[in-house]
Scaffold this motif. Structure first.
Motif, mmCIF file in Angstrom:
data_model
loop_
_atom_site.group_PDB
_atom_site.id
_atom_site.type_symbol
_atom_site.label_atom_id
_atom_site.label_comp_id
_atom_site.label_asym_id
_atom_site.label_seq_id
_atom_site.Cartn_x
_atom_site.Cartn_y
_atom_site.Cartn_z
ATOM 1 N N THR A 133 40.402 29.626 52.854
ATOM 2 C CA THR A 133 39.150 30.372 53.048
ATOM 3 C C THR A 133 39.363 31.854 52.740
ATOM 4 N N ALA A 134 40.512 32.408 53.163
ATOM 5 C CA ALA A 134 40.795 33.818 52.887
ATOM 6 C C ALA A 134 40.864 34.055 51.379
ATOM 7 N N MET A 135 41.614 33.187 50.681
ATOM 8 C CA MET A 135 41.735 33.358 49.230
ATOM 9 C C MET A 135 40.402 33.080 48.534
ATOM 10 N N GLY A 136 39.677 32.100 49.036
ATOM 11 C CA GLY A 136 38.380 31.741 48.459
ATOM 12 C C GLY A 136 37.378 32.883 48.579
ATOM 13 N N LEU A 137 37.312 33.481 49.774
ATOM 14 C CA LEU A 137 36.390 34.610 49.973
ATOM 15 C C LEU A 137 36.787 35.777 49.079
ATOM 16 N N PHE A 138 38.100 36.009 48.968
ATOM 17 C CA PHE A 138 38.566 37.100 48.110
ATOM 18 C C PHE A 138 38.095 36.878 46.676
ATOM 19 N N GLY A 139 38.313 35.673 46.177
ATOM 20 C CA GLY A 139 37.910 35.369 44.803
ATOM 21 C C GLY A 139 36.406 35.484 44.615
ATOM 22 N N LEU A 140 35.665 34.970 45.582
ATOM 23 C CA LEU A 140 34.211 34.903 45.450
ATOM 24 C C LEU A 140 33.555 36.275 45.596
ATOM 25 N N VAL A 141 34.033 37.073 46.552
ATOM 26 C CA VAL A 141 33.338 38.317 46.887
ATOM 27 C C VAL A 141 33.961 39.547 46.235
#
Lengths: 215, 58
Positions: free
Chosen positions: A138-146
């Motif tokens: 989730t941390a990496m996903g949010l970083f990539g997305l936002v």
């Protein structure tokens, strides 16, 4: 490493205040539910001799200590992120607090909701592994997305956000809980609200204090 | 989200202090949330906190 010491000082103050807030909320909202759920438990022979804090100030004191220290740890993560991105002020802080809430509470809770004592669950290590995997994804996903601008990284981020939930959290073959379902539902709602306040307070306070520090 | 993405690079002098804070923060959080000891002292002391923070417990 003068900057590191400043980050530690800001995070310690933030964490202790956030932990105090969370402890007060928990004392009046979720602790009564935990105590009620424990009434349904019969102590097993192997656990009955283990030390545990006495109900009252001792038990509440350890919870306060736990909340203050985890608050310190979480505030260090928020502080480091804002330090790296040259951000300060409570508005940026609120953004990072929200991110922390999603990473460390909401995403893991979607698969493994907060449980009252006496709930049968899958084997502990497999749940801990899924929890860690979910928080990291989730941390990496949010970083990539936002925080990235490339379309490919944004799509990758969205996939990472979904991945732990497609894999699925480990659950016991037969679910069984001692406490009534209504109590469990109430517990999930209240912990979700309390932790939202905790994380937003951590973020806002980190941001506010960081704007007073000169790096 | 524009402001959040305003500074994509980290100056080299800032890498070590930030990384140290992250390592310390994760050590504290994961230690408190996940460690089990043979006598269950740590588990029992952290019990209510772990349940209320949605850490897997028991």
């Amino acid at each position: 490493m003068a900057d590191f010491r400043k980050l530690v000082a800001v995070s310690l103050l933030t964490g202790l205040l956030g932990g105090l807030l969370l402890s007060v909320l928990q004392h009046y909202q979720t602790l009564p539910l935990i105590l009620a759920a424990e009434q349904f438990e019969t102590p097993s022979a192997e656990h009955v001799h283990d030390w545990q804090p006495m109900d009252g100030w001792q038990r509440n004191g350890f919870t306060l200590l736990f909340n203050g220290l985890t608050g310190f740890g979480f505030a260090l993560l928020i502080g480091a992120a804002m330090y790296w991105r040259d951000q300060h002020g409570y508005l940026h802080g609120l953004g990072w607090g929200l991110a922390g809430y999603l990473v460390f509470f909401v995403a893991p809770s979607l698969g493994l909701p907060p449980e009252l004592p006496g709930t049968d669950s899958a084997e502990l290590h497999s749940r801990q592994a899924w929890w860690l995997f979910t928080a990291a994804a989730t941390a990496m996903g949010l970083f990539g997305l936002v925080l990235t601008k490339q379309r490919g990284l944004q799509i990758g981020g969205a996939c990472l956000l979904a991945l732990p939930h497609l894999v699925g959290a480990p659950h016991p073959e037969v679910a069984h809980a001692l406490a009534p379902e209504e109590l469990q539902h109430h517990f999930v709602v209240l912990t979700s609200i309390n932790n939202a306040f905790f994380w937003l307070a951590l973020g806002a306070l980190s941001g506010r204090l960081l704007s007073k520090v000169k790096f | 989200m524009k402001t959040l993405a305003a500074s994509p690079t980290i100056s080299t002098a800032k890498i070590l202090p930030g990384l140290s804070a992250i390592v310390l923060g994760l050590t504290i959080v994961l230690g408190l949330g996940f460690l089990q000891d043979a006598n269950n002292y740590l588990h029992n002391a952290a019990h209510d906190g772990r349940h209320s923070a949605a850490f897997p417990c028991h």
